[in-house]
Motif scaffolding. Structure first.
Motif, PDB file in Angstrom:
ATOM      1  N   ILE A  28       1.289  -1.169  -0.075  1.00  0.00           N
ATOM      2  CA  ILE A  28      -0.133   0.002  -0.015  1.00  0.00           C
ATOM      3  C   ILE A  28       0.837   1.430  -0.081  1.00  0.00           C
ATOM      4  CG2 ILE A  28      -1.877   1.096   1.275  1.00  0.00           C
ATOM      5  CD1 ILE A  28      -2.702  -1.150   2.129  1.00  0.00           C
ATOM      6  N   MET A  29       2.088   1.120   0.714  1.00  0.00           N
ATOM      7  CA  MET A  29       3.179   2.496   0.705  1.00  0.00           C
ATOM      8  C   MET A  29       3.352   2.320  -0.688  1.00  0.00           C
ATOM      9  SD  MET A  29       2.903   3.996   3.780  1.00  0.00           S
ATOM     10  CE  MET A  29       2.139   3.803   5.749  1.00  0.00           C
ATOM     11  N   ARG A  30       3.834   1.097  -1.147  1.00  0.00           N
ATOM     12  CA  ARG A  30       4.317   1.635  -2.005  1.00  0.00           C
ATOM     13  C   ARG A  30       3.387   1.706  -3.458  1.00  0.00           C
ATOM     14  NH1 ARG A  30       9.273  -2.761  -2.734  1.00  0.00           N
ATOM     15  NH2 ARG A  30      10.260  -2.578  -0.838  1.00  0.00           N
ATOM     16  N   GLY A  31       2.246   2.275  -3.365  1.00  0.00           N
ATOM     17  CA  GLY A  31       2.060   2.305  -4.357  1.00  0.00           C
ATOM     18  C   GLY A  31       1.284   0.919  -5.711  1.00  0.00           C
ATOM     19  N   TYR A 129      13.551   8.899  -3.663  1.00  0.00           N
ATOM     20  CA  TYR A 129      13.140   7.996  -4.537  1.00  0.00           C
ATOM     21  C   TYR A 129      14.409   7.043  -4.897  1.00  0.00           C
ATOM     22  CZ  TYR A 129       9.028  11.312  -4.979  1.00  0.00           C
ATOM     23  OH  TYR A 129       8.178  12.304  -4.533  1.00  0.00           O
ATOM     24  N   VAL A 130      14.149   5.822  -5.122  1.00  0.00           N
ATOM     25  CA  VAL A 130      14.871   4.971  -4.993  1.00  0.00           C
ATOM     26  C   VAL A 130      14.337   3.800  -5.814  1.00  0.00           C
ATOM     27  CG1 VAL A 130      16.615   4.960  -3.271  1.00  0.00           C
ATOM     28  CG2 VAL A 130      14.702   3.133  -3.284  1.00  0.00           C
ATOM     29  N   PRO A 131      15.000   3.438  -7.212  1.00  0.00           N
ATOM     30  CA  PRO A 131      13.902   2.112  -8.238  1.00  0.00           C
ATOM     31  C   PRO A 131      13.374   1.569  -7.077  1.00  0.00           C
ATOM     32  CG  PRO A 131      16.480   2.984  -8.975  1.00  0.00           C
ATOM     33  CD  PRO A 131      16.297   3.908  -7.276  1.00  0.00           C
ATOM     34  N   GLU A 132      13.730   0.685  -6.538  1.00  0.00           N
ATOM     35  CA  GLU A 132      13.434  -0.456  -6.271  1.00  0.00           C
ATOM     36  C   GLU A 132      12.734  -0.399  -4.491  1.00  0.00           C
ATOM     37  OE1 GLU A 132      17.225   0.251  -3.588  1.00  0.00           O
ATOM     38  OE2 GLU A 132      16.558   0.693  -5.661  1.00  0.00           O
ATOM     39  N   GLU A 133      11.799   0.608  -4.897  1.00  0.00           N
ATOM     40  CA  GLU A 133      10.680   0.903  -4.381  1.00  0.00           C
ATOM     41  C   GLU A 133      10.090   1.546  -4.153  1.00  0.00           C
ATOM     42  OE1 GLU A 133      11.052   2.201  -0.210  1.00  0.00           O
ATOM     43  OE2 GLU A 133      13.528   2.357   0.040  1.00  0.00           O
ATOM     44  N   GLY A 134       9.702   1.354  -6.074  1.00  0.00           N
ATOM     45  CA  GLY A 134       8.912   1.977  -6.440  1.00  0.00           C
ATOM     46  C   GLY A 134       8.515   3.531  -6.821  1.00  0.00           C
ATOM     47  N   GLU A 135       7.968   3.764  -7.214  1.00  0.00           N
ATOM     48  CA  GLU A 135       6.777   5.262  -7.705  1.00  0.00           C
ATOM     49  C   GLU A 135       6.959   6.587  -6.143  1.00  0.00           C
ATOM     50  OE1 GLU A 135       4.000   4.867  -9.762  1.00  0.00           O
ATOM     51  OE2 GLU A 135       4.899   4.824 -11.687  1.00  0.00           O
ATOM     52  N   TYR A 136       6.908   5.744  -5.280  1.00  0.00           N
ATOM     53  CA  TYR A 136       6.474   6.591  -3.709  1.00  0.00           C
ATOM     54  C   TYR A 136       7.683   6.369  -3.112  1.00  0.00           C
ATOM     55  CZ  TYR A 136       1.469   6.233  -3.967  1.00  0.00           C
ATOM     56  OH  TYR A 136       0.251   6.212  -5.181  1.00  0.00           O
ATOM     57  N   TYR A 137       7.968   7.892  -2.534  1.00  0.00           N
ATOM     58  CA  TYR A 137       9.369   8.435  -1.782  1.00  0.00           C
ATOM     59  C   TYR A 137       9.917   6.545  -0.842  1.00  0.00           C
ATOM     60  CZ  TYR A 137       6.538  10.458   1.696  1.00  0.00           C
ATOM     61  OH  TYR A 137       5.390  10.508   2.666  1.00  0.00           O
ATOM     62  N   SER A 138      10.720   6.968  -0.636  1.00  0.00           N
ATOM     63  CA  SER A 138      11.655   5.309   0.050  1.00  0.00           C
ATOM     64  C   SER A 138      11.356   5.274   1.302  1.00  0.00           C
ATOM     65  CB  SER A 138      13.267   5.713  -0.677  1.00  0.00           C
ATOM     66  OG  SER A 138      13.904   7.075  -0.086  1.00  0.00           O
ATOM     67  N   SER A 139      11.496   4.537   1.772  1.00  0.00           N
ATOM     68  CA  SER A 139      11.840   4.459   4.012  1.00  0.00           C
ATOM     69  C   SER A 139      12.637   5.342   4.036  1.00  0.00           C
ATOM     70  CB  SER A 139      11.285   3.004   3.489  1.00  0.00           C
ATOM     71  OG  SER A 139      12.420   1.823   3.293  1.00  0.00           O
ATOM     72  N   ALA A 140      14.019   5.150   3.714  1.00  0.00           N
ATOM     73  CA  ALA A 140      14.396   6.219   4.207  1.00  0.00           C
ATOM     74  C   ALA A 140      14.248   7.523   4.315  1.00  0.00           C
ATOM     75  CB  ALA A 140      15.546   5.577   3.758  1.00  0.00           C
ATOM     76  N   TRP A 141      13.841   7.637   3.246  1.00  0.00           N
ATOM     77  CA  TRP A 141      13.684   9.446   2.689  1.00  0.00           C
ATOM     78  C   TRP A 141      12.075   9.368   4.004  1.00  0.00           C
ATOM     79  CZ3 TRP A 141       8.916  12.921   2.522  1.00  0.00           C
ATOM     80  CH2 TRP A 141       9.361  13.718   2.275  1.00  0.00           C
ATOM     81  N   GLN A 233       0.299  -2.723  -9.887  1.00  0.00           N
ATOM     82  CA  GLN A 233       0.908  -3.189  -9.267  1.00  0.00           C
ATOM     83  C   GLN A 233       0.856  -4.663  -9.613  1.00  0.00           C
ATOM     84  OE1 GLN A 233       5.064  -0.842  -8.774  1.00  0.00           O
ATOM     85  NE2 GLN A 233       3.584   0.760 -10.504  1.00  0.00           N
ATOM     86  N   ALA A 234       1.469  -5.895 -10.244  1.00  0.00           N
ATOM     87  CA  ALA A 234       2.003  -6.864 -10.031  1.00  0.00           C
ATOM     88  C   ALA A 234       2.542  -6.388  -8.183  1.00  0.00           C
ATOM     89  CB  ALA A 234       2.656  -7.814 -11.077  1.00  0.00           C
ATOM     90  N   CYS A 235       2.035  -7.654  -7.442  1.00  0.00           N
ATOM     91  CA  CYS A 235       2.112  -7.783  -5.856  1.00  0.00           C
ATOM     92  C   CYS A 235       3.883  -8.854  -6.265  1.00  0.00           C
ATOM     93  CB  CYS A 235       1.689  -8.476  -5.437  1.00  0.00           C
ATOM     94  SG  CYS A 235       0.483  -6.892  -5.451  1.00  0.00           S
ATOM     95  N   PRO A 236       4.888  -8.422  -5.353  1.00  0.00           N
ATOM     96  CA  PRO A 236       5.627 -10.069  -5.051  1.00  0.00           C
ATOM     97  C   PRO A 236       5.004 -11.072  -4.341  1.00  0.00           C
ATOM     98  CG  PRO A 236       5.911  -8.031  -3.890  1.00  0.00           C
ATOM     99  CD  PRO A 236       5.315  -7.295  -4.233  1.00  0.00           C
ATOM    100  N   ALA A 237       5.400 -11.954  -4.628  1.00  0.00           N
ATOM    101  CA  ALA A 237       4.774 -13.482  -4.225  1.00  0.00           C
ATOM    102  C   ALA A 237       4.923 -13.798  -2.642  1.00  0.00           C
ATOM    103  CB  ALA A 237       5.552 -14.336  -4.639  1.00  0.00           C
ATOM    104  N   SER A 238       5.906 -13.010  -1.883  1.00  0.00           N
ATOM    105  CA  SER A 238       6.238 -13.373  -0.969  1.00  0.00           C
ATOM    106  C   SER A 238       7.056 -11.308  -0.386  1.00  0.00           C
ATOM    107  CB  SER A 238       7.417 -14.303  -0.161  1.00  0.00           C
ATOM    108  OG  SER A 238       9.017 -13.947  -0.902  1.00  0.00           O
ATOM    109  N   PRO A 239       6.122 -11.245   1.182  1.00  0.00           N
ATOM    110  CA  PRO A 239       6.672 -10.071   1.749  1.00  0.00           C
ATOM    111  C   PRO A 239       8.357  -9.496   2.003  1.00  0.00           C
ATOM    112  CG  PRO A 239       6.122 -11.686   3.426  1.00  0.00           C
ATOM    113  CD  PRO A 239       5.886 -12.042   2.301  1.00  0.00           C
ATOM    114  N   THR A 240       8.900  -8.958   1.115  1.00  0.00           N
ATOM    115  CA  THR A 240      10.412  -8.689   1.632  1.00  0.00           C
ATOM    116  C   THR A 240      10.605  -7.296   2.663  1.00  0.00           C
ATOM    117  OG1 THR A 240       9.447  -6.022   0.537  1.00  0.00           O
ATOM    118  CG2 THR A 240      10.782  -7.761  -1.251  1.00  0.00           C
TER     119      THR A 240
END
Length: 240
Positions: A28-31, A129-141, A233-240
């Motif tokens: 949800i956070m990543r859109g 923003y970091v590419p691996e975290e999608g279009e929403y802002y990064s967790s670190a930011w 978008q397609a959801c990952p098969a397991s949590p990361t």
């Protein structure tokens, strides 16, 4: 009268529920789920390879954080852009946070000043923003952003007010992400710089005004933008 004892939740079920909860929250956070998207327990259970009971437990936790709604006779869904709660939360924040910031500017000591400067430095140096975290802002930011705003207000010295601020911050997390996504040209860097400068200059009037404008911009981003909403978008098969 003897009461029936409910069996404790097994450690395995608790672990699965935690995993599904983390997956849902991150998605949800990543859109990955668009505003208003239905969260169907049966589909989620199949995707995650867990029972419906595990999924429902995770959904209840997500609802408790304000990241999803439980709709009467309609299951669960991600909140929508048009939900009145975002404007209500913003109204509450505009009412309370500038007052708390004014108190913080007036009461904060030198250590508070140092923490504000350090928190702003970290925020300014953290990629939004970091590419691996999608279009929403990064967790670190996101965390650096939270710490900066929290540090600005900590000088008030009132834990009850700070607890109230913390609850509103958590409740408005989705609104912040959606607003930023819909308004990529907003100069948040300058807004945060002005907040830091006014606070450290001990200019309580300007600091409170800048913060109120900052909060208003976020709320306006949900109602005044024509950017297209993100699709699921397609959801990952397991949590990361």
């Amino acid at each position: 009268m003897t009461q029936t004892a409910h069996p404790p939740t097994s450690p395995g079920k608790q672990m699965l529920s935690e995993q599904v909860y983390a997956h849902l929250r991150d998605a949800i956070m990543r859109g990955e789920y668009a505003p208003g998207h239905a969260l169907k327990p049966q589909d989620l259970a199949r995707e995650q390879g867990v029972s419906l009971a595990v999924v429902r437990e995770a959904l209840v936790r997500v609802v408790g954080e304000g990241l999803a709604d439980r709709l009467p006779n309609r299951g669960f869904a991600v909140p929508s852009f048009s939900d009145s709660r975002w404007q209500e939360i913003t109204e509450a924040r505009r009412t309370i946070e500038p007052v708390v910031l004014r108190m913080s500017v007036e009461r904060g000591d030198v250590d508070w000043e140092a923490r504000v400067r350090a928190a702003h430095h970290r925020l300014a140096r953290t990629p939004a923003y970091v590419p691996e975290e999608g279009e929403y802002y990064s967790s670190a930011w996101s965390e650096a952003h939270r710490v900066f705003h929290r540090t600005l207000l900590e000088g008030c010295g009132n834990p009850v007010l700070l607890e109230t601020v913390d609850r509103m911050w958590t409740a408005s997390e989705l609104a912040r992400r959606w607003s930023a996504h819909r308004n990529p040209d907003r100069d948040g860097v300058d807004e945060h710089r002005r907040l830091e400068e006014a606070a450290l200059a001990r200019d309580a009037d300007t600091a409170a005004e800048v913060l109120a404008q900052h909060l208003t911009q976020t709320a306006a981003g949900l109602t005044g933008s024509t950017h297209q909403e993100p699709a699921k978008q397609a959801c990952p098969a397991s949590p990361t």
